[in-house]
Enzyme design. Structure first.
Site, PDB file in Angstrom:
ATOM      1  N   ARG A  50      -9.291   7.376  -5.747  1.00  0.00           N
ATOM      2  CA  ARG A  50      -8.726   6.470  -6.748  1.00  0.00           C
ATOM      3  C   ARG A  50      -7.423   5.828  -6.291  1.00  0.00           C
ATOM      4  O   ARG A  50      -6.909   4.933  -6.950  1.00  0.00           O
ATOM      5  CB  ARG A  50      -8.478   7.231  -8.057  1.00  0.00           C
ATOM      6  CG  ARG A  50      -9.769   7.663  -8.755  1.00  0.00           C
ATOM      7  CD  ARG A  50      -9.507   8.466 -10.011  1.00  0.00           C
ATOM      8  NE  ARG A  50      -8.537   7.837 -10.882  1.00  0.00           N
ATOM      9  CZ  ARG A  50      -7.689   8.506 -11.670  1.00  0.00           C
ATOM     10  NH1 ARG A  50      -7.688   9.822 -11.681  1.00  0.00           N
ATOM     11  NH2 ARG A  50      -6.843   7.865 -12.437  1.00  0.00           N
ATOM     12  N   LYS A  51      -6.880   6.265  -5.160  1.00  0.00           N
ATOM     13  CA  LYS A  51      -5.607   5.735  -4.663  1.00  0.00           C
ATOM     14  C   LYS A  51      -5.845   4.532  -3.747  1.00  0.00           C
ATOM     15  O   LYS A  51      -6.632   4.608  -2.804  1.00  0.00           O
ATOM     16  CB  LYS A  51      -4.844   6.810  -3.881  1.00  0.00           C
ATOM     17  CG  LYS A  51      -4.424   7.983  -4.727  1.00  0.00           C
ATOM     18  CD  LYS A  51      -3.710   9.010  -3.875  1.00  0.00           C
ATOM     19  CE  LYS A  51      -3.294  10.213  -4.712  1.00  0.00           C
ATOM     20  NZ  LYS A  51      -2.615  11.219  -3.871  1.00  0.00           N
ATOM     21  N   ASP A  70       4.492  -6.910  -6.956  1.00  0.00           N
ATOM     22  CA  ASP A  70       3.544  -6.121  -7.749  1.00  0.00           C
ATOM     23  C   ASP A  70       2.295  -6.943  -8.055  1.00  0.00           C
ATOM     24  O   ASP A  70       1.171  -6.433  -7.966  1.00  0.00           O
ATOM     25  CB  ASP A  70       4.225  -5.645  -9.027  1.00  0.00           C
ATOM     26  CG  ASP A  70       3.389  -4.648  -9.793  1.00  0.00           C
ATOM     27  OD1 ASP A  70       2.981  -3.632  -9.199  1.00  0.00           O
ATOM     28  OD2 ASP A  70       3.156  -4.880 -10.997  1.00  0.00           O
TER      29      ASP A  70
END
Length: 160
Positions: free
Chosen positions: A120-121, A75
């Site tokens: 926005r992705k 992450d």
């Protein structure tokens, strides 16, 4: 554990990307229990890379890194890529494949790669590699860029 400074590689030199310290578990200087990761960003290759060397504080199976810590590493590597686009984005979805046990007390390399952007992705992937380049774990993730106006409103309201 490693240093917590983030740098951006461009034209053969590193520039400070972030001068403020914070409590992020992955890269925060002010978190005494964190991973203290130090990432180098490469804008041309769209990558974020860090050296990882973890102690028993992050142990899962005997002598190996806990799976939740590996997910955190993935992450972190992917989220750092968002800085290449000058956005703050949050993880919406992440998948991790644990391919081989990841050893403690050894030099490992963590690399995030940008895939594509759709509005926005932001789609990214990451790998945790052994010192000799064997892929120990890999991940893919979807990140959503936050609206700057909403961030400013939250800051003005004292929420952070």
């Amino acid at each position: 554990m490693t240093d917590s400074t983030e740098t951006r590689a461009s034209s053969g030199s590193d520039h400070a990307l972030h001068s403020t310290t914070h409590h992020c578990f992955g890269c925060g200087q002010d978190n005494p229990h964190g991973l203290h990761l130090h990432f180098t960003l490469d804008p041309k290759a769209h990558t974020a890379a860090a050296h990882v060397h973890l102690s028993r504080l992050f142990e899962g199976p005997p002598g190996h890194i806990h799976g939740g810590i590996i997910a955190t590493l993935m992450d972190e590597a992917m989220s750092k890529l968002n800085r290449l686009f000058d956005v703050i984005a949050m993880t919406r979805h992440m998948e991790v494949d644990y391919l081989r046990p990841a050893p403690l007390h050894q030099d490992l390399r963590l690399v995030g790669h940008h895939g594509r952007r759709e509005g926005r992705k932001l789609y990214h992937r990451a790998e945790l590699l052994s010192h000799d380049g064997v892929v120990l774990a890999q991940a893919k993730g979807l990140f959503i860029a936050l609206d700057p106006a909403l961030l400013e409103a939250a800051k003005a309201a004292g929420r952070f």
